[in-house]
Design a protein around this motif. Structure first.
Motif, PDB file in Angstrom:
ATOM      1  N   SER A   4       0.900  -1.255   0.000  1.00  0.00           N
ATOM      2  CA  SER A   4       0.170  -0.142   0.011  1.00  0.00           C
ATOM      3  C   SER A   4       0.808   1.288  -0.041  1.00  0.00           C
ATOM      4  O   SER A   4       1.749   1.271   0.805  1.00  0.00           O
ATOM      5  CB  SER A   4      -0.775   0.075   1.306  1.00  0.00           C
ATOM      6  OG  SER A   4      -1.289  -1.121   1.434  1.00  0.00           O
ATOM      7  N   LEU A   5       0.572   2.037  -0.946  1.00  0.00           N
ATOM      8  CA  LEU A   5       1.385   3.376  -1.105  1.00  0.00           C
ATOM      9  C   LEU A   5       0.510   4.766  -0.930  1.00  0.00           C
ATOM     10  O   LEU A   5      -0.650   4.596  -1.652  1.00  0.00           O
ATOM     11  CB  LEU A   5       1.909   3.430  -2.461  1.00  0.00           C
ATOM     12  CG  LEU A   5       3.364   2.757  -2.412  1.00  0.00           C
ATOM     13  CD1 LEU A   5       3.713   2.186  -3.683  1.00  0.00           C
ATOM     14  CD2 LEU A   5       4.521   3.523  -2.006  1.00  0.00           C
ATOM     15  N   VAL A   6       0.982   5.518  -0.251  1.00  0.00           N
ATOM     16  CA  VAL A   6       0.321   6.837  -0.140  1.00  0.00           C
ATOM     17  C   VAL A   6       1.266   7.816  -0.578  1.00  0.00           C
ATOM     18  O   VAL A   6       2.461   8.006   0.225  1.00  0.00           O
ATOM     19  CB  VAL A   6      -0.547   7.272   1.174  1.00  0.00           C
ATOM     20  CG1 VAL A   6      -1.129   8.756   1.111  1.00  0.00           C
ATOM     21  CG2 VAL A   6      -1.589   6.315   1.332  1.00  0.00           C
ATOM     22  N   LEU A   7       1.279   8.693  -1.541  1.00  0.00           N
ATOM     23  CA  LEU A   7       2.355   9.417  -2.165  1.00  0.00           C
ATOM     24  C   LEU A   7       1.630  10.924  -2.162  1.00  0.00           C
ATOM     25  O   LEU A   7       0.553  11.146  -2.434  1.00  0.00           O
ATOM     26  CB  LEU A   7       2.770   8.972  -3.357  1.00  0.00           C
ATOM     27  CG  LEU A   7       3.672   9.627  -4.352  1.00  0.00           C
ATOM     28  CD1 LEU A   7       4.382   8.577  -4.960  1.00  0.00           C
ATOM     29  CD2 LEU A   7       3.239  10.695  -5.414  1.00  0.00           C
ATOM     30  N   SER A   8       2.374  11.922  -2.016  1.00  0.00           N
ATOM     31  CA  SER A   8       2.095  13.225  -2.019  1.00  0.00           C
ATOM     32  C   SER A   8       2.786  14.048  -3.197  1.00  0.00           C
ATOM     33  O   SER A   8       3.865  13.643  -3.294  1.00  0.00           O
ATOM     34  CB  SER A   8       1.820  14.114  -0.855  1.00  0.00           C
ATOM     35  OG  SER A   8       3.244  14.710  -0.553  1.00  0.00           O
ATOM     36  N   SER A   9       1.872  14.804  -3.888  1.00  0.00           N
ATOM     37  CA  SER A   9       2.698  15.579  -4.967  1.00  0.00           C
ATOM     38  C   SER A   9       1.935  16.680  -5.215  1.00  0.00           C
ATOM     39  O   SER A   9       0.540  16.590  -5.458  1.00  0.00           O
ATOM     40  CB  SER A   9       3.120  14.560  -6.188  1.00  0.00           C
ATOM     41  OG  SER A   9       3.842  15.164  -7.175  1.00  0.00           O
ATOM     42  N   HIS A  10       2.673  17.638  -5.773  1.00  0.00           N
ATOM     43  CA  HIS A  10       1.922  18.836  -6.564  1.00  0.00           C
ATOM     44  C   HIS A  10       2.318  18.856  -7.930  1.00  0.00           C
ATOM     45  O   HIS A  10       1.816  19.714  -8.732  1.00  0.00           O
ATOM     46  CB  HIS A  10       1.985  20.338  -5.701  1.00  0.00           C
ATOM     47  CG  HIS A  10       3.507  20.576  -5.703  1.00  0.00           C
ATOM     48  ND1 HIS A  10       3.805  21.236  -4.637  1.00  0.00           N
ATOM     49  CD2 HIS A  10       4.665  20.494  -6.298  1.00  0.00           C
ATOM     50  CE1 HIS A  10       5.048  21.423  -4.603  1.00  0.00           C
ATOM     51  NE2 HIS A  10       5.602  20.898  -5.861  1.00  0.00           N
ATOM     52  N   ASP A  11       2.866  17.934  -8.536  1.00  0.00           N
ATOM     53  CA  ASP A  11       3.504  17.888  -9.741  1.00  0.00           C
ATOM     54  C   ASP A  11       2.436  17.088 -10.619  1.00  0.00           C
ATOM     55  O   ASP A  11       2.209  15.811 -10.449  1.00  0.00           O
ATOM     56  CB  ASP A  11       4.718  17.150  -9.723  1.00  0.00           C
ATOM     57  CG  ASP A  11       5.472  17.121 -11.115  1.00  0.00           C
ATOM     58  OD1 ASP A  11       4.756  17.451 -12.183  1.00  0.00           O
ATOM     59  OD2 ASP A  11       6.694  16.836 -11.109  1.00  0.00           O
ATOM     60  N   SER A  12       1.627  17.471 -11.684  1.00  0.00           N
ATOM     61  CA  SER A  12       0.811  16.979 -12.528  1.00  0.00           C
ATOM     62  C   SER A  12       1.337  15.723 -13.196  1.00  0.00           C
ATOM     63  O   SER A  12       0.556  14.961 -13.237  1.00  0.00           O
ATOM     64  CB  SER A  12       0.300  17.921 -13.237  1.00  0.00           C
ATOM     65  OG  SER A  12       1.008  18.569 -14.294  1.00  0.00           O
ATOM     66  N   VAL A  13       2.369  15.919 -13.582  1.00  0.00           N
ATOM     67  CA  VAL A  13       2.992  14.779 -14.279  1.00  0.00           C
ATOM     68  C   VAL A  13       3.185  13.586 -13.283  1.00  0.00           C
ATOM     69  O   VAL A  13       2.543  12.567 -14.067  1.00  0.00           O
ATOM     70  CB  VAL A  13       4.518  14.816 -14.643  1.00  0.00           C
ATOM     71  CG1 VAL A  13       5.211  13.808 -15.508  1.00  0.00           C
ATOM     72  CG2 VAL A  13       4.411  16.341 -15.501  1.00  0.00           C
ATOM     73  N   VAL A  14       3.404  13.670 -12.066  1.00  0.00           N
ATOM     74  CA  VAL A  14       3.240  12.523 -11.157  1.00  0.00           C
ATOM     75  C   VAL A  14       1.809  12.231 -10.567  1.00  0.00           C
ATOM     76  O   VAL A  14       1.490  10.884 -10.911  1.00  0.00           O
ATOM     77  CB  VAL A  14       4.250  12.861  -9.740  1.00  0.00           C
ATOM     78  CG1 VAL A  14       3.877  11.758  -8.757  1.00  0.00           C
ATOM     79  CG2 VAL A  14       5.312  13.196  -9.948  1.00  0.00           C
ATOM     80  N   VAL A  15       0.983  13.191 -10.625  1.00  0.00           N
ATOM     81  CA  VAL A  15      -0.341  12.970 -10.264  1.00  0.00           C
ATOM     82  C   VAL A  15      -1.031  12.014 -11.483  1.00  0.00           C
ATOM     83  O   VAL A  15      -1.703  11.026 -10.914  1.00  0.00           O
ATOM     84  CB  VAL A  15      -1.000  14.096  -9.973  1.00  0.00           C
ATOM     85  CG1 VAL A  15      -2.512  14.028  -9.622  1.00  0.00           C
ATOM     86  CG2 VAL A  15      -0.646  14.677  -8.687  1.00  0.00           C
ATOM     87  N   ASP A  16      -0.886  12.441 -12.534  1.00  0.00           N
ATOM     88  CA  ASP A  16      -1.358  11.782 -13.681  1.00  0.00           C
ATOM     89  C   ASP A  16      -1.172  10.199 -14.008  1.00  0.00           C
ATOM     90  O   ASP A  16      -2.039   9.660 -14.598  1.00  0.00           O
ATOM     91  CB  ASP A  16      -1.042  12.589 -15.267  1.00  0.00           C
ATOM     92  CG  ASP A  16      -2.022  13.889 -15.225  1.00  0.00           C
ATOM     93  OD1 ASP A  16      -2.764  14.488 -14.097  1.00  0.00           O
ATOM     94  OD2 ASP A  16      -1.626  14.830 -15.761  1.00  0.00           O
ATOM     95  N   ARG A  17      -0.149   9.795 -13.358  1.00  0.00           N
ATOM     96  CA  ARG A  17       0.452   8.625 -13.365  1.00  0.00           C
ATOM     97  C   ARG A  17      -0.365   7.569 -12.483  1.00  0.00           C
ATOM     98  O   ARG A  17      -0.437   6.331 -12.727  1.00  0.00           O
ATOM     99  CB  ARG A  17       1.809   8.193 -13.238  1.00  0.00           C
ATOM    100  CG  ARG A  17       2.806   9.342 -13.809  1.00  0.00           C
ATOM    101  CD  ARG A  17       3.329   8.792 -15.298  1.00  0.00           C
ATOM    102  NE  ARG A  17       3.480   7.366 -15.180  1.00  0.00           N
ATOM    103  CZ  ARG A  17       4.667   6.446 -15.053  1.00  0.00           C
ATOM    104  NH1 ARG A  17       5.758   7.312 -14.885  1.00  0.00           N
ATOM    105  NH2 ARG A  17       4.653   5.027 -14.939  1.00  0.00           N
ATOM    106  N   ILE A  18      -1.196   8.043 -11.682  1.00  0.00           N
ATOM    107  CA  ILE A  18      -1.716   7.279 -10.502  1.00  0.00           C
ATOM    108  C   ILE A  18      -3.229   7.492 -10.679  1.00  0.00           C
ATOM    109  O   ILE A  18      -3.847   8.448 -10.918  1.00  0.00           O
ATOM    110  CB  ILE A  18      -1.217   7.641  -9.255  1.00  0.00           C
ATOM    111  CG1 ILE A  18       0.227   7.310  -9.172  1.00  0.00           C
ATOM    112  CG2 ILE A  18      -1.500   6.852  -8.065  1.00  0.00           C
ATOM    113  CD1 ILE A  18       1.241   8.222  -8.391  1.00  0.00           C
TER     114      ILE A  18
END
Ligand SMILES: Nc1ncnc2c1ncn2[C@@H]1O[C@H](COP(=O)(O)OP(=O)(O)OP(=O)(O)O)[C@@H](O)[C@H]1O
Ligand SMILES: [Mg+2]
Lengths: 429, 225
Positions: B191-205
């Motif tokens: 299980s993973l919880v990741l934070s980001s404000h980078d849309s490139v990252v967000v879009d992958r998940i």
């Protein structure tokens, strides 16, 4: 396993901050060396005091010899007349004592009291009857110990004068001489009680004047030959026999040998044998005073070491806030993290002991080969060379104290670590 | 996580970093928390990771209610159940890559051989074998972050939290780290919880939770990439 890893982290951090580590270790090593050198000086002082107690003077403040042999009753009962419990056959006793190994000389002494008078004025005295030639053995013993330093010849000269005085010579304390207006060559009278209870008078000639630092001794003590004292009391006994050994450290060993030799089964007269340290009140009081002074010095030095190590430790935690936060976040509990700093303190302590021993050796060599001349100690007329003894027996204690204080300083970080907020410390720079 | 709030400061200047947040992580989930700077992403992860305490609400980890426990009392839970990956890697500088990964295991009381095998496997898996004797300062950011991921994984936690793990990396290295995390999620079911404000990252998940001003605004589930 984890404790070993914590120790490794501690060591690597010490290495990483090598300059700070070196400074802390230097401070603590200097502390160690200071304590060790004070200890060595203390040993030197005590040994001087010990030998002085054994060799110098005729009272509890000095001149006790290594061992003293009395009749047993002398310490248990009150005498009804002078020398009731004195030693009669002391020539035979001295022969027996001389046959014990490590005994260099036997000194008969008579303790007696009475009045001394110049015809117009009289004062009471505490007298010691001695064999001047034999007393010189104590002086000789002293000189063998302190072969390196300057000789104190005044006592030797006194005995020479006493021995050379035709007959009935006395040595007076300077205070007494002044009180009686006596000088070398003056004729005086000793008055005392004989063993039969009669009053007796003996004419004496002043052979020398002793300078003693202790005012009481100066005013009341006089020294004369055994024959003069025996003559005054009409006795053929002496109060005690002093033993001079070839080495002070053999005292206890010879004590038991002597005791069994002269108290062999079947002998009627029983003797008590007392070592010098049971007779030396002055020695013990001085030693206690010194101990307090040195103890106080020790506390201050250890405090400085502690503060310096604590400062290093706290600086170390401040710099590693982020690392501490990380370890906490990973789930390592505060006590393990504190242990890491405890290790750091401990390692600083270990390194400081090694450094301290090195410093101590260097300074000891410098001091001992430098032959620093010290002013005469109280009660002495001669200067002496400062010496630092090895004082090995102090080193384990100093080491423990040092380890304890540096490790404790590591423990202090516990309070800091507990307070650190994990979240804030993670991003700390 | 039920009705959780976290405030900073008191009185007039009080900042609400999180306000009445309900949040749930299921086994095998890969969730990304997206939001602007200052929206409360880190705060949420810190609370989930038991390295910060909420002012209100309850947090339950694997059935254990942590609400009444102090951070120090939570240390074993962090060690056993949670792996954290930080934005700035946070490796122990005086330990090698291998030792950094080994560290949490040493405190779990495992035997030497298990530890050695596990650390070796993880390092192999993350392609760090050649780097295992290197100290953090001898490694690139991406390598350091992979070591940090290995450290988080090695205890086999139920949950791995990563607070902007790619923010200090260039985009290419960042992408490879995200690939690695996605891969771990799929292959190992972590299980993973990741934070980001980078849309490139967000879009992958696929599983995205938007947060703003301390409140969850929108949760969406896209089809897996
Ligand atoms: N230690 C603190 N003291 C006071 N306020 C804080 C503290 N930490 C965070 N905050 C505040 O709480 C709010 C949420 O912060 P948080 O760090 O969770 O945001 P974030 O979404 O992670 O932002 P970023 O993307 O910049 O990392 C912000 O308004 C921030 O100013
Ligand atoms: Mg953040």
């Amino acid at each position: 396993m984890n404790t070993i890893k914590l120790a490794i982290i501690a060591l690597r951090n010490l290495k990483r901050n090598s300059r700070r580590t070196v400074i802390t270790v230097l401070v603590s090593s200097a502390g160690f060396a200071a304590l060790a050198i004070v200890g060595g000086y203390m040993d030197f002082t005590f040994s001087g005091l010990q030998e002085m107690t054994i060799c110098r003077g005729f009272s509890s403040s000095g001149g006790t010899g290594h061992l003293q042999v009395f009749r047993k009753e002398a310490s248990q009962k009150e005498e009804h007349y002078p020398l009731e419990y004195g030693i009669a056959d002391y020539d035979e006793l001295q022969r027996k004592l001389m046959s014990v190994g490590d005994v260099d000389a036997t000194l008969p002494r008579i303790e007696f009291t009475g009045m001394i008078s110049n015809g117009e004025k009289s004062t009471s005295f505490l007298g010691v009857g001695v064999n001047p030639a034999k007393e010189l053995m104590l002086t000789k013993y002293w000189d063998t110990i302190y072969s390196g330093s300057k000789k104190n010849t005044s006592q030797e000269l006194m005995f020479r004068k006493l021995a050379m005085a035709s007959s009935n010579g006395v040595l007076l304390g300077a205070g007494m001489a002044k009180a009686l207006g006596a000088d070398v060559g003056s004729s005086l009278m000793l008055m005392g009680t004989t063993v039969d209870g009669a009053v007796n008078v003996v004419d004496v000639t002043v052979a020398g004047i002793m300078n003693n630092t202790m005012k009481t001794i100066d005013k009341y003590y006089l020294v004369t030959g055994t024959a003069t004292a025996q003559n005054l009391m009409q006795t053929d006994k002496v109060s005690k026999i002093l033993l001079v050994l070839n080495e002070t450290k053999k005292t206890n060993h010879v004590l038991s040998a002597v005791s069994s030799k002269i108290n062999a089964p079947g002998t009627t007269v029983k003797y008590a044998v007392t070592p010098w340290y049971d007779l030396a009140e002055y020695y013990h009081s001085v030693k206690d005073a010194y101990r307090i002074i040195f103890g106080f010095t020790g506390i201050i030095v250890i405090l400085i070491v502690f503060l310096s190590a604590a400062n290093t430790m706290l600086m170390s935690t401040m710099e590693r806030v982020r690392e501490i936060g990380t370890l906490k976040a990973v789930g390592i509990s505060n006590k393990w993290i504190s242990l890491m700093f405890l290790y750091e303190g401990f390692f600083i302590g270990v390194m400081s002991i090694a450094g301290g021993i090195l410093f101590k050796e260097i300074f000891t060599i410098i001091i001992n080969t430098g032959n620093f001349e010290m002013p005469p100690p109280p009660g002495m007329t001669s200067t002496y060379f400062l010496r630092i003894y090895p004082a090995i027996h102090f080193l384990p204690w100093i080491s423990l104290l040092l380890l304890f204080s540096t490790t404790c300083s590591g423990f202090l970080t516990m309070f800091k670590i507990r307070k650190l907020s994990i979240v804030n410390s993670l991003t700390h720079v | 996580m039920v009705d959780v709030s976290r405030y900073y400061g008191t009185g007039e200047g009080r900042i609400t970093a999180l306000s009445h947040v309900d949040f749930d992580v299921k086994a095998g989930d890969f969730t990304v928390i997206a939001g602007l700077s200052g929206s409360g992403k880190s705060t949420l992860l810190h609370l989930l990771g038991c390295i910060d305490k909420q002012d209100d609400g309850r947090i339950i980890i694997d059935g254990t209610d942590t609400t009444m426990m102090s951070l120090e009392e939570l240390a074993p839970i962090r060690l056993e159940k949670i792996g954290f990956v930080f934005q700035s890697f946070n490796l122990v500088p005086v330990l090698t890559a291998y030792e950094n990964v080994e560290l949490p295991l040493l405190f779990k009381g495992l035997d030497k051989h298990t530890i050695k095998a596990r650390v070796g496997d993880i390092l192999d898996e993350l392609g760090l074998n050649e780097r295992k004797k290197h100290y953090p300062r001898e490694m690139s950011g991406g390598q350091q972050q992979r070591v940090a991921i290995a450290r988080a994984l090695v205890t086999k936690p139920s949950l791995i939290l990563a607070d902007e793990p790619t923010a200090n990396l260039d985009s290419q290295t960042g992408t490879s780290i995200i690939d690695l995390l996605i891969d771990l999620n799929i292959k190992k079911g972590v299980s993973l919880v990741l934070s980001s404000h980078d849309s490139v990252v967000v879009d992958r998940i696929s599983n995205i939770v938007y947060i703003s001003d301390g409140s969850i605004k929108k949760a969406s589930r896209k089809n897996p990439p």
